[in-house]
Design a protein around this motif. Structure first.
Motif, PDB file in Angstrom:
ATOM      1  N   UNK A  43       1.045  -1.204  -0.072  1.00  0.00           N
ATOM      2  CA  UNK A  43       0.058   0.027   0.031  1.00  0.00           C
ATOM      3  C   UNK A  43       1.001   1.278   0.088  1.00  0.00           C
ATOM      4  N   UNK A  44       0.688   2.117  -0.992  1.00  0.00           N
ATOM      5  CA  UNK A  44       1.488   3.282  -1.188  1.00  0.00           C
ATOM      6  C   UNK A  44       1.165   4.512   0.139  1.00  0.00           C
ATOM      7  N   UNK A  45       2.511   4.929   0.740  1.00  0.00           N
ATOM      8  CA  UNK A  45       2.386   5.697   1.749  1.00  0.00           C
ATOM      9  C   UNK A  45       2.741   7.245   1.377  1.00  0.00           C
ATOM     10  N   UNK A  46       3.934   7.294   0.663  1.00  0.00           N
ATOM     11  CA  UNK A  46       4.195   8.783   0.175  1.00  0.00           C
ATOM     12  C   UNK A  46       5.378   8.625  -0.648  1.00  0.00           C
ATOM     13  N   UNK A  47       5.644   9.662  -1.469  1.00  0.00           N
ATOM     14  CA  UNK A  47       6.661   9.935  -2.544  1.00  0.00           C
ATOM     15  C   UNK A  47       7.408  11.220  -2.005  1.00  0.00           C
ATOM     16  N   UNK A  48       8.788  11.036  -1.999  1.00  0.00           N
ATOM     17  CA  UNK A  48       9.631  12.131  -1.650  1.00  0.00           C
ATOM     18  C   UNK A  48      10.506  12.322  -2.854  1.00  0.00           C
TER      19      UNK A  48
ATOM     20  N   UNK B  33       2.474  -2.614 -14.454  1.00  0.00           N
ATOM     21  CA  UNK B  33       3.795  -3.127 -14.137  1.00  0.00           C
ATOM     22  C   UNK B  33       3.343  -4.594 -13.749  1.00  0.00           C
ATOM     23  N   UNK B  34       4.369  -5.430 -13.764  1.00  0.00           N
ATOM     24  CA  UNK B  34       4.405  -6.824 -13.069  1.00  0.00           C
ATOM     25  C   UNK B  34       5.622  -6.769 -12.328  1.00  0.00           C
ATOM     26  N   UNK B  35       5.454  -7.430 -11.177  1.00  0.00           N
ATOM     27  CA  UNK B  35       6.774  -7.681 -10.199  1.00  0.00           C
ATOM     28  C   UNK B  35       6.606  -9.056  -9.712  1.00  0.00           C
ATOM     29  N   UNK B 102       6.841  10.594  -9.838  1.00  0.00           N
ATOM     30  CA  UNK B 102       6.361  11.174  -9.069  1.00  0.00           C
ATOM     31  C   UNK B 102       4.879  10.704  -8.810  1.00  0.00           C
ATOM     32  N   UNK B 103       4.554   9.590  -9.223  1.00  0.00           N
ATOM     33  CA  UNK B 103       3.271   9.085  -9.000  1.00  0.00           C
ATOM     34  C   UNK B 103       3.167   8.027  -8.248  1.00  0.00           C
ATOM     35  N   UNK B 104       2.180   7.558  -7.441  1.00  0.00           N
ATOM     36  CA  UNK B 104       2.101   6.187  -7.004  1.00  0.00           C
ATOM     37  C   UNK B 104       1.765   5.088  -7.606  1.00  0.00           C
ATOM     38  N   UNK B 105       2.288   3.623  -7.373  1.00  0.00           N
ATOM     39  CA  UNK B 105       1.716   2.396  -8.061  1.00  0.00           C
ATOM     40  C   UNK B 105       0.832   1.821  -7.128  1.00  0.00           C
ATOM     41  N   UNK B 106      -0.294   1.467  -7.797  1.00  0.00           N
ATOM     42  CA  UNK B 106      -1.312   0.900  -7.037  1.00  0.00           C
ATOM     43  C   UNK B 106      -1.387  -0.698  -7.126  1.00  0.00           C
ATOM     44  N   UNK B 107      -1.030  -1.452  -6.114  1.00  0.00           N
ATOM     45  CA  UNK B 107      -0.877  -2.812  -6.335  1.00  0.00           C
ATOM     46  C   UNK B 107      -2.229  -3.682  -6.022  1.00  0.00           C
ATOM     47  N   UNK B 108      -2.107  -4.703  -6.744  1.00  0.00           N
ATOM     48  CA  UNK B 108      -2.940  -5.737  -6.577  1.00  0.00           C
ATOM     49  C   UNK B 108      -2.522  -6.736  -5.423  1.00  0.00           C
ATOM     50  N   UNK B 109      -3.259  -7.834  -4.734  1.00  0.00           N
ATOM     51  CA  UNK B 109      -2.748  -8.649  -3.833  1.00  0.00           C
ATOM     52  C   UNK B 109      -2.106  -9.581  -4.423  1.00  0.00           C
ATOM     53  N   UNK B 110      -1.974  -9.937  -5.593  1.00  0.00           N
ATOM     54  CA  UNK B 110      -0.966 -10.784  -6.171  1.00  0.00           C
ATOM     55  C   UNK B 110      -1.657 -12.108  -6.250  1.00  0.00           C
ATOM     56  N   UNK B 111      -0.862 -12.939  -7.043  1.00  0.00           N
ATOM     57  CA  UNK B 111      -1.014 -14.425  -7.207  1.00  0.00           C
ATOM     58  C   UNK B 111       0.020 -15.077  -6.893  1.00  0.00           C
ATOM     59  N   UNK B 112      -0.111 -16.050  -5.902  1.00  0.00           N
ATOM     60  CA  UNK B 112       0.738 -16.815  -5.193  1.00  0.00           C
ATOM     61  C   UNK B 112       0.620 -18.304  -5.998  1.00  0.00           C
TER      62      UNK B 112
END
Lengths: 113, 116
Positions: A43-48, B33-35, B102-112
């Protein structure tokens, strides 16, 4: 080059404070902080982005030093919900066409009642 | 949907079988993205899409790994002739804009994924 996090693990009592560090031998373009609970999505918290920057929300804040080689995450008056593994992430040194992240080694935080 | 959705949540396969993992990103998100995340480790980058274009596949471990996003929304990660070292959690993430750090990535819960 993977950022190094410290400590690897920390156990707290509710209400105690913690600091998690993320370090690199080279200047980082930016630092992203995420928290991941077991079996769940990060879960994203923050970016600096800027050297010397400090930001935060609620009781979780972070700083980025002037040289942009270290970021610290501050958890104040910890709550049970803060438990999880904390990762810092940073774009690769030479950027490229993507904003992929290289994640740090992780810090396991356990908050006990 | 409200978040990134991945399916299945768990997949068990025998060594040598092919598997397909699905990611449904947040609607309107350009970047996907895939990780790969091994137990106790941070996520490691596999590949990146901007809309339907695969712009970076530098993290794919071998030519047994293949990803696609044909219409710029849902993506599939396919692993052929699975091996035990492929066992991991596969995470998908999306972000709104392209190529920005400068932007967040929103993740899924994943596949195990577990390879026997």
């Amino acid at each position: 080059q993977q950022p190094v996090q410290s400590p690897q693990a920390v156990i707290l009592r509710e209400g105690e404070d913690a600091v998690i560090n993320c370090s690199s031998s080279k200047a980082l373009y930016s630092v992203h902080w995420y928290r991941q609970k077991h079996g769940e999505a990060p879960v994203f918290l923050m970016i600096l982005l800027k050297g010397g920057e400090q930001k935060g929300h609620d009781k979780i804040s972070a700083s980025f030093n002037e040289k942009k080689q270290q970021s610290s995450l501050y958890l104040t008056a910890s709550q049970l919900s803060y438990s999880g593994t904390y990762f810092c992430g940073t774009p690769p040194p030479h950027g490229g066409a993507t904003n992929k992240l290289i994640f740090g080694t992780g810090t396991l935080l356990a908050v006990q009642p | 949907g409200a978040g990134v959705s991945q399916s299945p949540r768990y997949k068990v396969a025998k060594r040598g079988q092919d598997v397909a993992l699905r990611c449904d990103p947040i609607s309107g998100h350009v970047s996907l993205f895939w990780y790969q995340q091994a137990l106790g480790q941070g996520p490691e980058f596999l590949t990146y899409f901007q809309n339907e274009a695969q712009l970076d596949k530098s993290g794919l471990p071998s030519d047994r790994f293949f990803a696609e996003r044909p219409e710029g929304s849902v993506s599939t990660l396919k692993i052929q002739r699975t091996q035990q070292e492929d066992s991991a959690v596969y995470l998908c993430a999306s972000s709104f804009r392209r190529g920005s750090n400068n932007q967040p990535q929103h993740f899924g819960d994943g596949t195990r994924l577990s390879i026997l």
